[in-house]
Scaffold this active site. Structure first.
Site, PDB file in Angstrom:
ATOM      1  N   ASP A  91       0.860  -1.178   0.000  1.00 44.10           N
ATOM      2  CA  ASP A  91       0.000   0.000   0.000  1.00 44.10           C
ATOM      3  C   ASP A  91       0.899   1.231   0.000  1.00 44.10           C
ATOM      4  O   ASP A  91       1.326   1.718   1.044  1.00 44.10           O
ATOM      5  CB  ASP A  91      -0.907  -0.017   1.228  1.00 44.10           C
ATOM      6  N   ALA A  92       1.225   1.708  -1.204  1.00 39.75           N
ATOM      7  CA  ALA A  92       2.189   2.802  -1.352  1.00 39.75           C
ATOM      8  C   ALA A  92       1.581   4.045  -1.993  1.00 39.75           C
ATOM      9  O   ALA A  92       2.130   5.127  -1.885  1.00 39.75           O
ATOM     10  CB  ALA A  92       3.381   2.335  -2.182  1.00 39.75           C
ATOM     11  N   LYS A  93       0.457   3.859  -2.700  1.00 38.75           N
ATOM     12  CA  LYS A  93      -0.258   4.976  -3.348  1.00 38.75           C
ATOM     13  C   LYS A  93       0.676   5.805  -4.215  1.00 38.75           C
ATOM     14  O   LYS A  93       0.620   7.033  -4.238  1.00 38.75           O
ATOM     15  CB  LYS A  93      -0.975   5.839  -2.312  1.00 38.75           C
ATOM     16  N   ARG A  94       1.527   5.132  -4.956  1.00 36.12           N
ATOM     17  CA  ARG A  94       2.528   5.795  -5.777  1.00 36.12           C
ATOM     18  C   ARG A  94       1.958   6.248  -7.117  1.00 36.12           C
ATOM     19  O   ARG A  94       1.011   5.670  -7.640  1.00 36.12           O
ATOM     20  CB  ARG A  94       3.710   4.863  -6.019  1.00 36.12           C
TER      21      ARG A  94
END
Length: 263
Positions: A91-94
């Site tokens: 879960d990095a939302k990159r």
């Protein structure tokens, strides 16, 4: 097989759609682990040992690992989860543009799937989507109260922003590896998005500490039986002290049974 095909096999094998969020906040790690070389890794290892029979996936949030020891802990955690035959969703939302987003996409060398932010459009996500064997979950309608600030805005077309994001993600799904992040705290939107994109699997956060709708999460989060319902704090911090891992295992088992009532 791509990520969602492998995930489907995992779901069938363990009879679970539970995603265990490994948000290993250093301040909440039990005292008896604090003197370990890598306390987060020591904590995650015990969580994985206690929950892997009930986990369709593990979802570490990169925010908790962004220092030298954290990245070491994360690498060990990923390898250990893979050793238990459990996929890992970072879960990095990159997302970014140009060479920056190509660098971000290299994270997929180490994990099975990732969350991404669609705000900068298709070119910011293309390097992720082009990894045909990896899963890419696009933020759509998130579980936080402030999500409505932008996501619920109405466009000139009459669509809400989150509806446009869902439509675009459906168009971008050329490799069958794109899913959506849709929170269980917004069950009406969850249902509406499922009607709009019937074939995209969802990652549904917000069940657990945020009090999201478990029935809606299962009914509308799964596409042909594939999807994930995440709980982080509600599982990994279900107990304290030396028996924290047993409490986490019990919490994961309870959530699995609760969700399976609606499958």
């Amino acid at each position: 097989m791509n990520f969602f095909e492998r995930l489907g096999e995992r779901i069938e094998r363990v009879d679970s759609v539970v995603s265990v969020g490994l948000d290993a906040d250093p301040k909440r790690i039990p005292e008896h682990l604090q003197d370990k070389d890598l306390p987060q890794w020591a904590f995650n290892r015990r969580i994985i040992d206690a929950t892997h029979e009930h986990a369709a996936c593990y979802k570490p949030n990169a925010a908790f690992y962004e220092d030298a020891d954290g990245w070491r802990s994360l690498r060990e955690t990923i390898a250990y989860a893979h050793g238990k035959d459990v996929p890992v969703l970072l879960d990095a939302k990159r997302a970014d543009i140009g060479n920056t987003t190509r660098q971000y996409a290299k994270l997929l060398d180490h994990v099975d799937a990732i969350t991404v932010n669609p705000y900068m459009g298709r070119d910011s996500l293309q390097p992720f989507i082009d990894r045909a064997g990896k899963g890419v979950f696009v933020l759509c309608r998130t579980s936080n109260p402030g999500g409505e600030d932008l996501q619920d805005l109405e466009l000139a077309s009459g669509e809400r922003v989150y509806e446009r994001v869902a439509a675009l993600a459906d168009l971008w799904n050329q490799h069958g590896n794109v899913g959506l992040v849709v929170g269980a705290t917004a069950p009406d939107e969850l249902e509406a998005i499922r009607e709009q994109v019937p074939h995209l699997p969802f990652l549904v956060p917000g069940v657990g500490a945020q009090g999201g709708d478990a029935e809606a999460a299962v009914e509308f989060g799964l596409a042909e039986g594939v999807g994930l319902v995440n709980s982080s704090r509600g599982i990994i911090f279900a107990g304290e002290g030396e028996a924290f891992d047993k409490a986490a295992g019990d919490a994961a088992r309870r959530l699995k049974r609760r969700l399976n009532q609606f499958r």
